[in-house]
Scaffold this motif. Structure first.
Motif, PDB file in Angstrom:
ATOM      1  N   ALA A  84       0.860  -1.218  -0.152  1.00  0.00           N
ATOM      2  CA  ALA A  84       0.172  -0.062   0.061  1.00  0.00           C
ATOM      3  C   ALA A  84       0.930   1.226   0.037  1.00  0.00           C
ATOM      4  O   ALA A  84       1.927   1.276   0.449  1.00  0.00           O
ATOM      5  N   ARG A  85       0.483   2.253  -0.352  1.00  0.00           N
ATOM      6  CA  ARG A  85       0.942   3.566  -0.427  1.00  0.00           C
ATOM      7  C   ARG A  85       0.984   3.926   0.973  1.00  0.00           C
ATOM      8  O   ARG A  85      -0.016   3.697   1.814  1.00  0.00           O
ATOM      9  N   GLN A 113       6.239   7.634   1.884  1.00  0.00           N
ATOM     10  CA  GLN A 113       6.609   9.079   1.931  1.00  0.00           C
ATOM     11  C   GLN A 113       6.513   9.342   3.309  1.00  0.00           C
ATOM     12  O   GLN A 113       5.942   9.375   4.165  1.00  0.00           O
ATOM     13  N   LEU A 114       7.878  10.134   3.617  1.00  0.00           N
ATOM     14  CA  LEU A 114       7.987  10.638   5.051  1.00  0.00           C
ATOM     15  C   LEU A 114       7.953  12.299   4.969  1.00  0.00           C
ATOM     16  O   LEU A 114       8.555  13.100   4.296  1.00  0.00           O
ATOM     17  N   VAL A 115       7.204  12.601   6.032  1.00  0.00           N
ATOM     18  CA  VAL A 115       7.003  14.217   6.131  1.00  0.00           C
ATOM     19  C   VAL A 115       7.163  14.439   7.565  1.00  0.00           C
ATOM     20  O   VAL A 115       6.577  14.053   8.609  1.00  0.00           O
ATOM     21  N   VAL A 138       0.265  19.349   8.283  1.00  0.00           N
ATOM     22  CA  VAL A 138      -0.134  18.272   8.247  1.00  0.00           C
ATOM     23  C   VAL A 138      -1.522  17.907   7.021  1.00  0.00           C
ATOM     24  O   VAL A 138      -1.398  17.076   6.163  1.00  0.00           O
ATOM     25  N   THR A 139      -2.199  19.034   7.070  1.00  0.00           N
ATOM     26  CA  THR A 139      -3.114  19.032   5.967  1.00  0.00           C
ATOM     27  C   THR A 139      -2.380  18.818   4.568  1.00  0.00           C
ATOM     28  O   THR A 139      -2.998  18.076   3.790  1.00  0.00           O
ATOM     29  N   ARG A 140      -1.394  19.863   4.384  1.00  0.00           N
ATOM     30  CA  ARG A 140      -1.032  19.793   3.095  1.00  0.00           C
ATOM     31  C   ARG A 140      -0.525  18.416   2.606  1.00  0.00           C
ATOM     32  O   ARG A 140      -0.373  17.975   1.618  1.00  0.00           O
ATOM     33  N   ALA A 141       0.230  17.767   3.776  1.00  0.00           N
ATOM     34  CA  ALA A 141       0.997  16.591   3.509  1.00  0.00           C
ATOM     35  C   ALA A 141      -0.011  15.557   2.902  1.00  0.00           C
ATOM     36  O   ALA A 141       0.265  14.885   2.067  1.00  0.00           O
ATOM     37  N   PHE A 145      -0.391  13.641  -0.535  1.00  0.00           N
ATOM     38  CA  PHE A 145      -0.327  12.416  -0.487  1.00  0.00           C
ATOM     39  C   PHE A 145      -1.494  11.589  -1.578  1.00  0.00           C
ATOM     40  O   PHE A 145      -1.593  10.866  -2.301  1.00  0.00           O
ATOM     41  N   LEU A 146      -2.605  12.027  -0.924  1.00  0.00           N
ATOM     42  CA  LEU A 146      -3.911  11.727  -1.610  1.00  0.00           C
ATOM     43  C   LEU A 146      -4.164  11.819  -2.956  1.00  0.00           C
ATOM     44  O   LEU A 146      -4.719  11.439  -3.823  1.00  0.00           O
ATOM     45  N   ALA A 147      -3.573  13.151  -3.362  1.00  0.00           N
ATOM     46  CA  ALA A 147      -3.792  13.676  -4.706  1.00  0.00           C
ATOM     47  C   ALA A 147      -2.850  12.597  -5.592  1.00  0.00           C
ATOM     48  O   ALA A 147      -2.960  12.479  -6.753  1.00  0.00           O
TER      49      ALA A 147
END
Length: 147
Positions: A84-85, A113-115, A138-141, A145-147
């Motif tokens: 999974a992603r 992906q690590l933020v 967090v919202t941007r990340a 990620f979902l985009a």
């Protein structure tokens, strides 16, 4: 075994206050000053809403869980099987889960992906505080990620 005549509310409140101090950084507690006591009291009241036996079992299960066990204790092998992603958002100031463990998970999962989050809120940095830089990050990340 959960068979008590009265819920151990005093013990639950104390546990919640202790737990609160581990969910945020010392820096955050120092900035809050006296208000930190009110926050700890509120955490104690939230703990007192739980069934004591359920709370104990929850933490026993959490500490006993080992995703590497089916792989002979090899965490890399366990993480390497994930298809999974994955987005990992560890907070540098998290005392409960630890930043380095989050990085280790991100490094072990193919394509993860690590933020990194920096916040004196520590373990509680994931909770939204409208308009705060951490919530925006967090919202941007998550959106990216979902985009």
């Amino acid at each position: 075994d959960g068979a008590y005549t009265e819920p151990p509310l005093a013990g639950l409140r104390l546990a919640g206050r202790h737990y609160y101090a581990w969910t945020v950084s010392d820096e955050h507690l120092e900035v809050l000053g006296e208000a930190a006591l009110a926050q700890a009291e509120a955490a104690g009241e939230r703990f007192a809403q739980w069934d004591a036996w359920s709370l104990l079992r929850r933490y026993e299960c959490s500490t006993a869980h080992d995703v590497a066990e089916p792989f002979g204790g090899d965490l890399g092998a366990a993480l390497g099987r994930i298809e999974a992603r994955v987005l990992v958002l560890p907070c540098r100031q998290d005392r409960l889960l630890g930043y380095t463990e989050g990085v280790r998970i991100a490094q072990g999962v193919p394509g993860a992906q690590l933020v990194t989050i920096d916040s004196p809120l520590g373990h509680m940095a994931w909770r939204p505080v409208p308009g705060s830089p951490v919530t925006d990050q967090v919202t941007r990340a998550i959106r990216d990620f979902l985009a």
